[in-house]
Design a protein around this motif. Structure first.
Motif, PDB file in Angstrom:
ATOM      1  N   ARG A  30       0.829  -1.201   0.000  1.00 13.30           N
ATOM      2  CA  ARG A  30       0.000   0.000   0.000  1.00 13.30           C
ATOM      3  C   ARG A  30       0.870   1.262   0.000  1.00 13.30           C
ATOM      4  O   ARG A  30       2.089   1.203   0.134  1.00 13.30           O
ATOM      5  N   LYS A  31       0.236   2.407  -0.128  1.00  9.14           N
ATOM      6  CA  LYS A  31       0.961   3.669  -0.252  1.00  9.14           C
ATOM      7  C   LYS A  31       0.550   4.654   0.834  1.00  9.14           C
ATOM      8  O   LYS A  31      -0.470   4.482   1.501  1.00  9.14           O
ATOM      9  N   SER A  32       1.362   5.692   0.959  1.00 12.97           N
ATOM     10  CA  SER A  32       1.117   6.755   1.930  1.00 12.97           C
ATOM     11  C   SER A  32       1.197   8.108   1.223  1.00 12.97           C
ATOM     12  O   SER A  32       1.702   8.226   0.098  1.00 12.97           O
ATOM     13  N   LEU A  33       0.725   9.135   1.897  1.00 12.56           N
ATOM     14  CA  LEU A  33       0.895  10.500   1.411  1.00 12.56           C
ATOM     15  C   LEU A  33       2.325  10.950   1.688  1.00 12.56           C
ATOM     16  O   LEU A  33       2.830  10.793   2.815  1.00 12.56           O
ATOM     17  N   VAL A  34       2.994  11.484   0.645  1.00  7.90           N
ATOM     18  CA  VAL A  34       4.388  11.925   0.785  1.00  7.90           C
ATOM     19  C   VAL A  34       4.541  13.315   0.152  1.00  7.90           C
ATOM     20  O   VAL A  34       3.693  13.775  -0.611  1.00  7.90           O
ATOM     21  N   PHE A  57      -0.605  22.705   1.514  1.00  5.76           N
ATOM     22  CA  PHE A  57      -0.583  21.439   0.750  1.00  5.76           C
ATOM     23  C   PHE A  57      -1.423  21.604  -0.517  1.00  5.76           C
ATOM     24  O   PHE A  57      -2.547  22.127  -0.484  1.00  5.76           O
ATOM     25  N   SER A  58      -0.882  21.099  -1.630  1.00  5.44           N
ATOM     26  CA  SER A  58      -1.578  21.226  -2.909  1.00  5.44           C
ATOM     27  C   SER A  58      -1.280  20.003  -3.773  1.00  5.44           C
ATOM     28  O   SER A  58      -0.460  19.155  -3.407  1.00  5.44           O
ATOM     29  N   GLU A  59      -1.947  19.932  -4.916  1.00  7.18           N
ATOM     30  CA  GLU A  59      -1.686  18.840  -5.846  1.00  7.18           C
ATOM     31  C   GLU A  59      -0.251  18.877  -6.351  1.00  7.18           C
ATOM     32  O   GLU A  59       0.287  17.849  -6.770  1.00  7.18           O
ATOM     33  N   ASP A  60       0.373  20.048  -6.308  1.00 10.29           N
ATOM     34  CA  ASP A  60       1.741  20.181  -6.797  1.00 10.29           C
ATOM     35  C   ASP A  60       2.775  19.625  -5.820  1.00 10.29           C
ATOM     36  O   ASP A  60       3.830  19.142  -6.247  1.00 10.29           O
ATOM     37  N   ASN A  61       2.499  19.703  -4.533  1.00 15.18           N
ATOM     38  CA  ASN A  61       3.519  19.264  -3.566  1.00 15.18           C
ATOM     39  C   ASN A  61       3.143  18.008  -2.779  1.00 15.18           C
ATOM     40  O   ASN A  61       3.928  17.534  -1.956  1.00 15.18           O
ATOM     41  N   LEU A  62       1.968  17.473  -3.035  1.00 13.68           N
ATOM     42  CA  LEU A  62       1.502  16.295  -2.292  1.00 13.68           C
ATOM     43  C   LEU A  62       1.423  15.101  -3.243  1.00 13.68           C
ATOM     44  O   LEU A  62       0.785  15.170  -4.291  1.00 13.68           O
ATOM     45  N   GLY A  63       2.065  13.979  -2.887  1.00 15.34           N
ATOM     46  CA  GLY A  63       2.069  12.787  -3.730  1.00 15.34           C
ATOM     47  C   GLY A  63       1.677  11.525  -2.968  1.00 15.34           C
ATOM     48  O   GLY A  63       1.430  11.558  -1.757  1.00 15.34           O
ATOM     49  N   VAL A  64       1.623  10.422  -3.695  1.00 15.18           N
ATOM     50  CA  VAL A  64       1.236   9.120  -3.130  1.00 15.18           C
ATOM     51  C   VAL A  64       2.279   8.091  -3.542  1.00 15.18           C
ATOM     52  O   VAL A  64       2.461   7.833  -4.736  1.00 15.18           O
ATOM     53  N   LYS A  65       2.992   7.522  -2.558  1.00 11.13           N
ATOM     54  CA  LYS A  65       4.024   6.531  -2.847  1.00 11.13           C
ATOM     55  C   LYS A  65       4.087   5.483  -1.742  1.00 11.13           C
ATOM     56  O   LYS A  65       3.579   5.689  -0.639  1.00 11.13           O
ATOM     57  N   ARG A  66       4.710   4.349  -2.068  1.00 13.95           N
ATOM     58  CA  ARG A  66       5.005   3.339  -1.046  1.00 13.95           C
ATOM     59  C   ARG A  66       6.137   3.816  -0.152  1.00 13.95           C
ATOM     60  O   ARG A  66       6.955   4.614  -0.592  1.00 13.95           O
ATOM     61  N   PRO A  67       6.200   3.287   1.099  1.00 12.80           N
ATOM     62  CA  PRO A  67       5.396   2.240   1.739  1.00 12.80           C
ATOM     63  C   PRO A  67       4.104   2.786   2.330  1.00 12.80           C
ATOM     64  O   PRO A  67       3.873   3.991   2.331  1.00 12.80           O
ATOM     65  N   GLY A  68       3.292   1.864   2.887  1.00 12.33           N
ATOM     66  CA  GLY A  68       1.986   2.251   3.391  1.00 12.33           C
ATOM     67  C   GLY A  68       1.923   2.417   4.891  1.00 12.33           C
ATOM     68  O   GLY A  68       0.872   2.173   5.481  1.00 12.33           O
ATOM     69  N   GLY A 113       2.414   5.261   6.504  1.00 14.78           N
ATOM     70  CA  GLY A 113       2.091   6.630   6.872  1.00 14.78           C
ATOM     71  C   GLY A 113       0.619   6.937   6.745  1.00 14.78           C
ATOM     72  O   GLY A 113      -0.236   6.048   6.855  1.00 14.78           O
ATOM     73  N   LEU A 114       0.327   8.209   6.478  1.00 11.16           N
ATOM     74  CA  LEU A 114      -1.051   8.650   6.355  1.00 11.16           C
ATOM     75  C   LEU A 114      -1.665   8.105   5.072  1.00 11.16           C
ATOM     76  O   LEU A 114      -1.081   8.197   3.994  1.00 11.16           O
ATOM     77  N   SER A 115      -2.856   7.531   5.163  1.00 14.37           N
ATOM     78  CA  SER A 115      -3.491   6.886   4.023  1.00 14.37           C
ATOM     79  C   SER A 115      -3.832   7.896   2.933  1.00 14.37           C
ATOM     80  O   SER A 115      -4.309   9.014   3.222  1.00 14.37           O
ATOM     81  N   GLN A 141      10.929  17.006   3.734  1.00 13.25           N
ATOM     82  CA  GLN A 141      11.866  16.770   2.664  1.00 13.25           C
ATOM     83  C   GLN A 141      11.180  15.989   1.539  1.00 13.25           C
ATOM     84  O   GLN A 141      10.152  15.325   1.770  1.00 13.25           O
ATOM     85  N   PRO A 142      11.727  16.051   0.300  1.00 11.78           N
ATOM     86  CA  PRO A 142      11.136  15.266  -0.784  1.00 11.78           C
ATOM     87  C   PRO A 142      11.028  13.785  -0.411  1.00 11.78           C
ATOM     88  O   PRO A 142      11.955  13.220   0.180  1.00 11.78           O
ATOM     89  N   ASP A 143       9.874  13.147  -0.706  1.00 14.46           N
ATOM     90  CA  ASP A 143       9.565  11.746  -0.421  1.00 14.46           C
ATOM     91  C   ASP A 143       9.358  11.428   1.070  1.00 14.46           C
ATOM     92  O   ASP A 143       9.191  10.269   1.446  1.00 14.46           O
ATOM     93  N   GLU A 144       9.362  12.470   1.912  1.00 15.64           N
ATOM     94  CA  GLU A 144       9.131  12.220   3.329  1.00 15.64           C
ATOM     95  C   GLU A 144       7.631  11.978   3.558  1.00 15.64           C
ATOM     96  O   GLU A 144       6.774  12.623   2.938  1.00 15.64           O
ATOM     97  N   LEU A 145       7.319  11.012   4.437  1.00 19.29           N
ATOM     98  CA  LEU A 145       5.923  10.734   4.768  1.00 19.29           C
ATOM     99  C   LEU A 145       5.308  11.938   5.448  1.00 19.29           C
ATOM    100  O   LEU A 145       5.901  12.539   6.343  1.00 19.29           O
TER     101      LEU A 145
END
Length: 359
Positions: free
Chosen positions: A305-309, A320-331, A333-335, A352-356
Motif C-alpha cells: 500500500r501507499k502513503s501521502l508523501v 498542501f496542494s496537488e503540486d507538492n503532495l504525492g502518493v508513494k510506497r510504503p503504506g 504513513g497517512l493513508s 523533505q522530498p519523499d518524506e511521509l
C-alpha cells in the motif's frame, strides 16, 4: 463421513474379474489419498435378462459380439473375493465400499462385512424393492440421481423414508408419499441420505454436466449433496468440490487401455492422485464467508500500500496542494484516502522530498 468432502475412488468393475487387479486398485486409491474405494456387487442372473442390450458406451468399449449378460457375468466377485478386499482395505487404511445391485448382494455387504455406508446407483433409483431393502438396514445412504427428474428423486426418497422408519411391508405408493411428507421422514432423511448429482453417460459431455443441479437438489430436498463424475479429466470433480459437494465419486483404473466397459472413462492412478490433491487444496481455499486481511497478507500491507508523501520540499506554513503532495510506497504513513482533506491545509513543519506526511 466428515465435514470435509468425502472422496470415493470408484473401482467399479475395473478389476476385470481379477482379485489381484482389484487389490491393486485398493492400493492405488489409498496411495492417492481417497477416503474410500468402491466396487460393485451383483449377481448377473439377478441383475439382467439374457437378451438385454449393451449401452452404446459399452459397445464402444467392448464390442457388440457378446451380450451384456456375458460381459457382466465375467465381472462378478464372490463372497471370498469380497472378504479378501475388505481385509486388504483395512491393511491399506482405506474404507471399503461396494454398490449392491440386488437384495442378496446388499445383505452380503451389510450382514457379512458390516459395510457402514450403502451407495445406491443411478440405475436403481426406481427399483423400489431394493431401495426399501437398503433403507431398512438403517445405514447412511449415498444416492446417485443420474437420469432423474426431481419427481423421480422425490419418489425414491419416499421409499427410503419409509424403509428408514418402518420394518413393515408397505401397502403401496401412498405409504411412501406419507413417509416422505411426515416430519419424522424428513428428519431421518436429513440424518441418513446424501444425494449425488450425476450425468449417466461415459464419458459425460461437459455441456451436459450441469453442476448447478447440485444446488437444485439441495434447495428441493434440504439434504447434503455431492457429485458422481463421469467426465474426462479432473476439472469438473474439483469444481464440484468448490461448489460445495459433500461427496465426490470418480471412476479410476490402472490403465485406460485395458479391455472392459468402464476403463476408457476412468482416471489413471496419477490423475486420481491429482484430483484428490486438487479437492483438498480447494477445501483449504474456500475458507469462510468473511472478507478481511489474512495473517499472511498483513505483513505485506505496508509494502504493497501507499502513503501521502511530499513530492518536493515543503516548508512550514506552506499550503498542501496537488503540486507538492504525492502518493508513494510504503503504506505505513497517512493513508491516501485522506488526500483531499489535506489539500488547502497548512504544513506544520518542513518536509523533505519523499518524506511521509504527518499532521
Amino acid at each position: 463421513m466428515t465435514d470435509r468432502c468425502y472422496i470415493i475412488a470408484e473401482a467399479g468393475v475395473n478389476h476385470n474379474g481379477s482379485l489381484a487387479m482389484a487389490k491393486r486398485l485398493v492400493e492405488v486409491a489409498a496411495e492417492a489419498g481417497a477416503d474410500a474405494v468402491k466396487f460393485q456387487t451383483f449377481k448377473a442372473a439377478e441383475l439382467i435378462i439374457a437378451g438385454a442390450p449393451k449401452a452404446a458406451y459399452q459397445i464402444d468399449s467392448t464390442g457388440a459380439e457378446e451380450s451384456q449378460w456375458t460381459m457382466i457375468s465375467r465381472l462378478e466377485l464372490d463372497a471370498q473375493a469380497h472378504a479378501n478386499l475388505v481385509a486388504h482395505c483395512q491393511n491399506c487404511a482405506i474404507q471399503f465400499l461396494s454398490t449392491p445391485f440386488d437384495a442378496g448382494s446388499a445383505e452380503m455387504l451389510v450382514e457379512m462385512f458390516d459395510m457402514p455406508i450403502i451407495k445406491v446407483p443411478s440405475g436403481e433409483v426406481t427399483n423400489a424393492p431394493l431401495l426399501l431393502k437398503v433403507a431398512q438396514f438403517r445405514r447412511p445412504l449415498i444416492v446417485s440421481t443420474g437420469m432423474c427428474t426431481l419427481a423421480d428423486v422425490t419418489a425414491a426418497l419416499g421409499v427410503l423414508a419409509y424403509g428408514l422408519l418402518y420394518d413393515s411391508i408397505p401397502n403401496g405408493v401412498r405409504d411412501f408419499e406419507d413417509a416422505f411428507k411426515s416430519a419424522e421422514g424428513q428428519h431421518v432423511l436429513r440424518e441418513k441420505v446424501t444425494l449425488l448429482h450425476c450425468t449417466t453417460e461415459y464419458p459425460a459431455p461437459y455441456a451436459e454436466v450441469n453442476l448447478r443441479a447440485m444446488e437444485a437438489l439441495s434447495k428441493a430436498f434440504g439434504l447434503p449433496v455431492g457429485f458422481s463424475d463421469h467426465t474426462e479429466g479432473v476439472a469438473v470433480a474439483i469444481a464440484a468440490a468448490a461448489r460445495g459437494a459433500k461427496v465426490v465419486e470418480k471412476h479410476f483404473t490402472l490403465d485406460r487401455s485395458l479391455p472392459g466397459p468402464d476403463h476408457k472413462a476412468s482416471l489413471e492412478p496419477q490423475e486420481l492422485a491429482n484430483m484428490v490433491r486438487g479437492i483438498r487444496q480447494v477445501e483449504q481455499a474456500l475458507g469462510e464467508a468473511v472478507k478481511a486481511p489474512t495473517i499472511s497478507e498483513r505483513k505485506n500491507m505496508e509494502v504493497a500500500r501507499k502513503s501521502l508523501v511530499a513530492r518536493c520540499a515543503i516548508r512550514a506554513g506552506e499550503v498542501f496542494s496537488e503540486d507538492n503532495l504525492g502518493v508513494k510506497r510504503p503504506g505505513k504513513g497517512l493513508s491516501p484516502m485522506n488526500y483531499w482533506e489535506l489539500i488547502g491545509r497548512v504544513a506544520s513543519r518542513d518536509f523533505q522530498p519523499d518524506e511521509l506526511i504527518e499532521l
